[in-house]
Design an enzyme around this catalytic site. Structure first.
Site, PDB file in Angstrom:
ATOM      1  N   TYR A  13     -19.741 -10.986  27.723  1.00  0.00           N
ATOM      2  CA  TYR A  13     -18.500 -10.975  28.505  1.00  0.00           C
ATOM      3  C   TYR A  13     -18.436  -9.866  29.551  1.00  0.00           C
ATOM      4  O   TYR A  13     -17.476  -9.796  30.308  1.00  0.00           O
ATOM      5  CB  TYR A  13     -17.303 -10.862  27.552  1.00  0.00           C
ATOM      6  CG  TYR A  13     -17.200 -12.030  26.593  1.00  0.00           C
ATOM      7  CD1 TYR A  13     -16.934 -13.309  27.057  1.00  0.00           C
ATOM      8  CD2 TYR A  13     -17.383 -11.857  25.218  1.00  0.00           C
ATOM      9  CE1 TYR A  13     -16.846 -14.387  26.194  1.00  0.00           C
ATOM     10  CE2 TYR A  13     -17.298 -12.925  24.345  1.00  0.00           C
ATOM     11  CZ  TYR A  13     -17.034 -14.188  24.830  1.00  0.00           C
ATOM     12  OH  TYR A  13     -16.952 -15.251  23.975  1.00  0.00           O
ATOM     13  N   ASN A  64      -7.225 -19.403  29.572  1.00  0.00           N
ATOM     14  CA  ASN A  64      -8.414 -19.170  28.765  1.00  0.00           C
ATOM     15  C   ASN A  64      -7.932 -19.096  27.322  1.00  0.00           C
ATOM     16  O   ASN A  64      -7.384 -18.078  26.896  1.00  0.00           O
ATOM     17  CB  ASN A  64      -9.128 -17.878  29.173  1.00  0.00           C
ATOM     18  CG  ASN A  64     -10.431 -17.698  28.411  1.00  0.00           C
ATOM     19  OD1 ASN A  64     -10.676 -18.369  27.401  1.00  0.00           O
ATOM     20  ND2 ASN A  64     -11.271 -16.795  28.885  1.00  0.00           N
ATOM     21  N   HIS A  70     -11.319 -24.442  21.051  1.00  0.00           N
ATOM     22  CA  HIS A  70     -12.182 -25.340  20.287  1.00  0.00           C
ATOM     23  C   HIS A  70     -11.527 -25.842  19.005  1.00  0.00           C
ATOM     24  O   HIS A  70     -12.063 -26.723  18.347  1.00  0.00           O
ATOM     25  CB  HIS A  70     -13.496 -24.626  19.926  1.00  0.00           C
ATOM     26  CG  HIS A  70     -14.049 -23.813  21.052  1.00  0.00           C
ATOM     27  ND1 HIS A  70     -14.408 -24.367  22.262  1.00  0.00           N
ATOM     28  CD2 HIS A  70     -14.268 -22.468  21.184  1.00  0.00           C
ATOM     29  CE1 HIS A  70     -14.837 -23.416  23.076  1.00  0.00           C
ATOM     30  NE2 HIS A  70     -14.760 -22.251  22.443  1.00  0.00           N
ATOM     31  N   ASP A  77      -1.256 -29.469  22.071  1.00  0.00           N
ATOM     32  CA  ASP A  77       0.040 -30.151  22.144  1.00  0.00           C
ATOM     33  C   ASP A  77       1.027 -29.375  23.012  1.00  0.00           C
ATOM     34  O   ASP A  77       1.857 -29.972  23.701  1.00  0.00           O
ATOM     35  CB  ASP A  77       0.617 -30.354  20.741  1.00  0.00           C
ATOM     36  CG  ASP A  77      -0.092 -31.464  19.980  1.00  0.00           C
ATOM     37  OD1 ASP A  77      -0.963 -32.142  20.582  1.00  0.00           O
ATOM     38  OD2 ASP A  77       0.211 -31.671  18.792  1.00  0.00           O
ATOM     39  N   HIS A  90     -13.274 -20.257  31.330  1.00  0.00           N
ATOM     40  CA  HIS A  90     -14.021 -19.483  30.332  1.00  0.00           C
ATOM     41  C   HIS A  90     -14.975 -18.559  31.064  1.00  0.00           C
ATOM     42  O   HIS A  90     -15.650 -18.982  32.019  1.00  0.00           O
ATOM     43  CB  HIS A  90     -14.797 -20.408  29.384  1.00  0.00           C
ATOM     44  CG  HIS A  90     -13.877 -21.310  28.629  1.00  0.00           C
ATOM     45  ND1 HIS A  90     -13.160 -20.867  27.548  1.00  0.00           N
ATOM     46  CD2 HIS A  90     -13.509 -22.587  28.848  1.00  0.00           C
ATOM     47  CE1 HIS A  90     -12.385 -21.857  27.122  1.00  0.00           C
ATOM     48  NE2 HIS A  90     -12.577 -22.912  27.888  1.00  0.00           N
ATOM     49  N   SER A  92     -17.692 -17.107  29.846  1.00  0.00           N
ATOM     50  CA  SER A  92     -19.080 -17.457  29.538  1.00  0.00           C
ATOM     51  C   SER A  92     -19.288 -18.950  29.780  1.00  0.00           C
ATOM     52  O   SER A  92     -18.322 -19.711  29.866  1.00  0.00           O
ATOM     53  CB  SER A  92     -19.384 -17.106  28.083  1.00  0.00           C
ATOM     54  OG  SER A  92     -18.523 -17.836  27.205  1.00  0.00           O
ATOM     55  N   ARG A 101     -18.801 -24.629  20.620  1.00  0.00           N
ATOM     56  CA  ARG A 101     -18.059 -24.256  21.834  1.00  0.00           C
ATOM     57  C   ARG A 101     -18.120 -25.344  22.906  1.00  0.00           C
ATOM     58  O   ARG A 101     -17.541 -25.217  23.978  1.00  0.00           O
ATOM     59  CB  ARG A 101     -18.612 -22.947  22.423  1.00  0.00           C
ATOM     60  CG  ARG A 101     -18.408 -21.753  21.536  1.00  0.00           C
ATOM     61  CD  ARG A 101     -18.892 -20.480  22.212  1.00  0.00           C
ATOM     62  NE  ARG A 101     -19.257 -19.497  21.224  1.00  0.00           N
ATOM     63  CZ  ARG A 101     -18.386 -18.652  20.628  1.00  0.00           C
ATOM     64  NH1 ARG A 101     -17.121 -18.684  20.949  1.00  0.00           N
ATOM     65  NH2 ARG A 101     -18.808 -17.801  19.713  1.00  0.00           N
TER      66      ARG A 101
END
Ligand code: DQA
Length: 133
Positions: A13, A64, A70, A77, A90, A92, A101
């Site tokens: 990151y 993000n 995931h 919802d 994201h 990465s 992922r």
């Protein structure tokens, strides 16, 4: 876990922090648009915030969802209920990483997904929402 940016798995990151990201986004966009930032490690807090932004009729959302991307039907919802123009980001590249992922529950509710471009993904997402109007 995004509050841990800069300390958390820097090989994935990077070394920049969430405050650095906010500063960079404000520097590029604040003259043109009002930006609000929210980070939480608590699923319910994220859901409440999305609902509050929906009620406030904000113009767009850059999301993000971290690992909740995931796993969280509840976050999915919340987005479905909010009906906000959203871009999922994201840092990465999810597709270079573990198979768990590769699935996003929230991506189908978003206009698009940017993955793997680091901070530039957030800038690109805001630019996209702005030019879309
Ligand atoms: C992430 C990717 C997720 O899989 C992970 O759980 C994160 C960060 C990213 O920005 O690359 O927390 O959303």
């Amino acid at each position: 876990n995004l509050d841990r940016l800069g300390k958390r798995e820097p090989e994935i990151y990077g070394r920049a922090t969430l405050a650095d990201l906010e500063r960079a986004l404000r520097a590029e966009f604040e003259a043109r648009v009002r930006l609000e930032f929210f980070q939480s490690n608590h699923e319910g807090a994220l859901i409440d915030r999305i609902a509050a932004w929906a009620d406030a009729k904000v113009d767009g959302l850059v999301l993000n969802g971290g690992a909740l991307t995931h796993t969280s039907v509840a976050l999915r919802d919340a987005l479905a209920g909010a009906k906000l123009p959203a871009v999922e980001v994201h840092l990465s590249n999810l597709y270079q990483r573990e198979e768990f992922r590769h699935r996003s529950l929230t991506a189908p509710l978003c206009l698009g997904v940017i993955t793997g471009l680091g901070f530039e993904g957030y800038h690109a997402a805001v630019r996209f929402l702005l030019q879309r109007g």
